[in-house]
Scaffold this motif. Structure first.
Motif, PDB file in Angstrom:
ATOM      1  N   MET A   1       8.822  -7.800   3.588  1.00  0.00           N
ATOM      2  CA  MET A   1       7.500  -7.361   3.132  1.00  0.00           C
ATOM      3  C   MET A   1       7.570  -5.862   2.894  1.00  0.00           C
ATOM      4  SD  MET A   1       4.705  -9.311   5.563  1.00  0.00           S
ATOM      5  CE  MET A   1       5.483  -8.855   7.116  1.00  0.00           C
TER       6      MET A   1
ATOM      7  N   ILE B   1       2.508  -4.809   0.065  1.00  0.00           N
ATOM      8  CA  ILE B   1       2.028  -6.060   0.654  1.00  0.00           C
ATOM      9  C   ILE B   1       1.318  -5.787   1.975  1.00  0.00           C
ATOM     10  CG2 ILE B   1       2.777  -8.217   1.744  1.00  0.00           C
ATOM     11  CD1 ILE B   1       2.948  -8.520  -1.159  1.00  0.00           C
TER      12      ILE B   1
ATOM     13  N   THR C   1      -2.996  -6.141   3.459  1.00  0.00           N
ATOM     14  CA  THR C   1      -3.510  -6.903   4.600  1.00  0.00           C
ATOM     15  C   THR C   1      -4.433  -6.082   5.494  1.00  0.00           C
ATOM     16  OG1 THR C   1      -1.628  -6.340   6.046  1.00  0.00           O
ATOM     17  CG2 THR C   1      -1.386  -8.275   4.622  1.00  0.00           C
TER      18      THR C   1
ATOM     19  N   GLY D   1       0.580 -12.488   1.555  1.00  0.00           N
ATOM     20  CA  GLY D   1       0.797 -11.276   0.769  1.00  0.00           C
ATOM     21  C   GLY D   1       0.567 -11.442  -0.713  1.00  0.00           C
TER      22      GLY D   1
ATOM     23  N   TYR E   1       9.021  -8.188  -2.383  1.00  0.00           N
ATOM     24  CA  TYR E   1       8.448  -9.219  -1.519  1.00  0.00           C
ATOM     25  C   TYR E   1       9.352 -10.438  -1.486  1.00  0.00           C
ATOM     26  CZ  TYR E   1       5.048 -13.056  -0.687  1.00  0.00           C
ATOM     27  OH  TYR E   1       4.398 -14.168  -0.240  1.00  0.00           O
TER      28      TYR E   1
END
Length: 388
Positions: A121, A125, A129, A200, A248
């Motif tokens: 990640m 990403i 979050t 993500g 990612y």
């Protein structure tokens, strides 16, 4: 036999019995060591058969049909082969890095430890979050503001065995000076970290405004040892176009879901869309990688198949397509004789955006239209609660 199936097998046998075709496939197709290679049709899989110089006693057409995107046949039933479940106890080491390149160099070292998962990640990403109510709770393992996190999962029959494996992994990473923090995650908390990673891609769609993380080069795969150099050169392409890409997904498999951030409502970004895709395809070819690792070719990548596997192999694919589908009724234009990747896009380029008056306030998303444009078509909003 003079049946449709018999004609297909006959065509495959005649094509792949030719030494010239075998040599061309070996020369141009992605490296065999790359497990996630799904460019064009998997004719290279046939070369494992003893009919064509390999060691396998049979040919498995199922492997060939996998990834053909419905362009060759319609399946009415399938027999699945299952993998064994992993050992009972797992520990995830979440290694924190100050750069993408460092994390990829660390991946090569980490993959020597028989990992059950190795996922990446990046900061983009992770930042997505922060403002998500559900996923913000799953950030508990983070320390500082890493540019990248590797999720490295080891498993053993007992928790003590898993601890030893995790400690060996961390020691190895530290000896190579990889990572500034190595968090251990246990039990049910592991699924929370997986949830963060899986969320993500969807959260990327929540970017406010017209610039979005665009799928065009999000499925590239190269050999693991080539991954750091490949990404270094890819970053140079992004820098040339003043792009901040998203990094990612499946680092341990040599595959990253790379996405440039573009506004496909603007002509200049549609031009960039093609330039970035073309130059990335050429870079993948340089490393003898796969432009389609697991998502398939489809409209966005199929026109690059001749570049990726060579003109001679491409004509071979066209002939095999004709053997399977002589009337060209199965999902045409998705692998052979492809549509152009920058036609039939979602938006009319440089259009005047309509203003939609609403009673409710959608200003936090710059209006209801841009809120609707966040939809990525996954259908999660329509899932019943029972589906999880």
């Amino acid at each position: 036999e003079n049946t449709a199936e018999g004609k297909i097998y006959k065509a495959i046998f005649e094509e792949l019995s030719l030494l010239e075709n075998q040599q061309e496939i070996k020369k141009e197709f992605p490296k065999e060591i790359i497990h996630r290679r799904n460019t064009g049709y998997a004719v290279d899989e046939f070369l494992t058969s003893d009919l064509f110089g390999g060691t396998e006693p049979t040919i498995n057409v199922a492997k060939f049909l996998s990834g053909s995107e419905g362009t060759l046949a319609f399946s009415t039933s399938m027999t699945m082969q299952l993998d064994n479940l992993p050992p009972a106890e797992s520990i995830m080491v979440c290694a924190h890095f100050t750069s993408i390149n460092e994390s990829l160099l660390a991946t090569v070292t980490a993959m020597q430890h028989n990992l059950y998962n190795c996922e990446l990640m990046d900061k983009t990403i992770l930042d997505c979050t922060k403002s998500n109510r559900e996923q913000s709770k799953n950030r508990f393992f983070l320390q500082g503001d890493p540019e990248a996190v590797l999720m490295l999962e080891v498993s053993g029959d007992t928790i003590e065995a898993a601890e030893k494996l995790a400690d060996l992994l961390i020691t190895d990473l530290k000896q190579h000076d990889f990572g500034y923090h190595h968090a251990k995650v246990y039990g049910k908390d592991i699924s929370k970290v997986h949830s963060l990673r899986k969320a993500g891609l969807g959260l990327l769609g929540n970017m406010i405004g017209d610039k979005k993380a665009v799928a065009c080069i999000e499925d590239t795969a190269v050999a693991l040892e080539d991954l750091p150099s490949y990404i270094e050169e890819f970053t140079e392409i992004m820098d040339k176009y003043q792009q901040n890409a998203v990094y990612y997904a499946h680092a341990g498999a040599g595959e990253l879901h790379l996405r440039p951030i573009l506004n496909l409502k603007k002509k200049e970004d549609v031009v960039l869309f093609r330039k970035i895709t073309t130059e990335t395809a050429e870079l993948v070819k340089k490393y003898k990688g796969s432009f389609s690792g697991e998502h398939g070719d489809g409209i966005v990548r199929a026109e690059f198949i001749p570049l990726m596997i060579g003109a001679q192999n491409y004509q071979l694919l066209r002939r095999i397509k004709k053997a399977f589908d002589p009337n060209n009724v199965f999902n045409k234009g998705k692998i052979t004789d492809a549509f152009a990747m920058d036609e039939s896009l979602r938006y009319e380029v440089d259009r005047k955006e309509p203003i939609i008056e609403t009673i409710q306030d959608f200003s936090d998303n710059e209006g209801i239209l841009k809120l609707a444009e966040k939809c990525n078509g996954s259908g999660d909003c329509r899932k019943p609660v029972e589906a999880g």
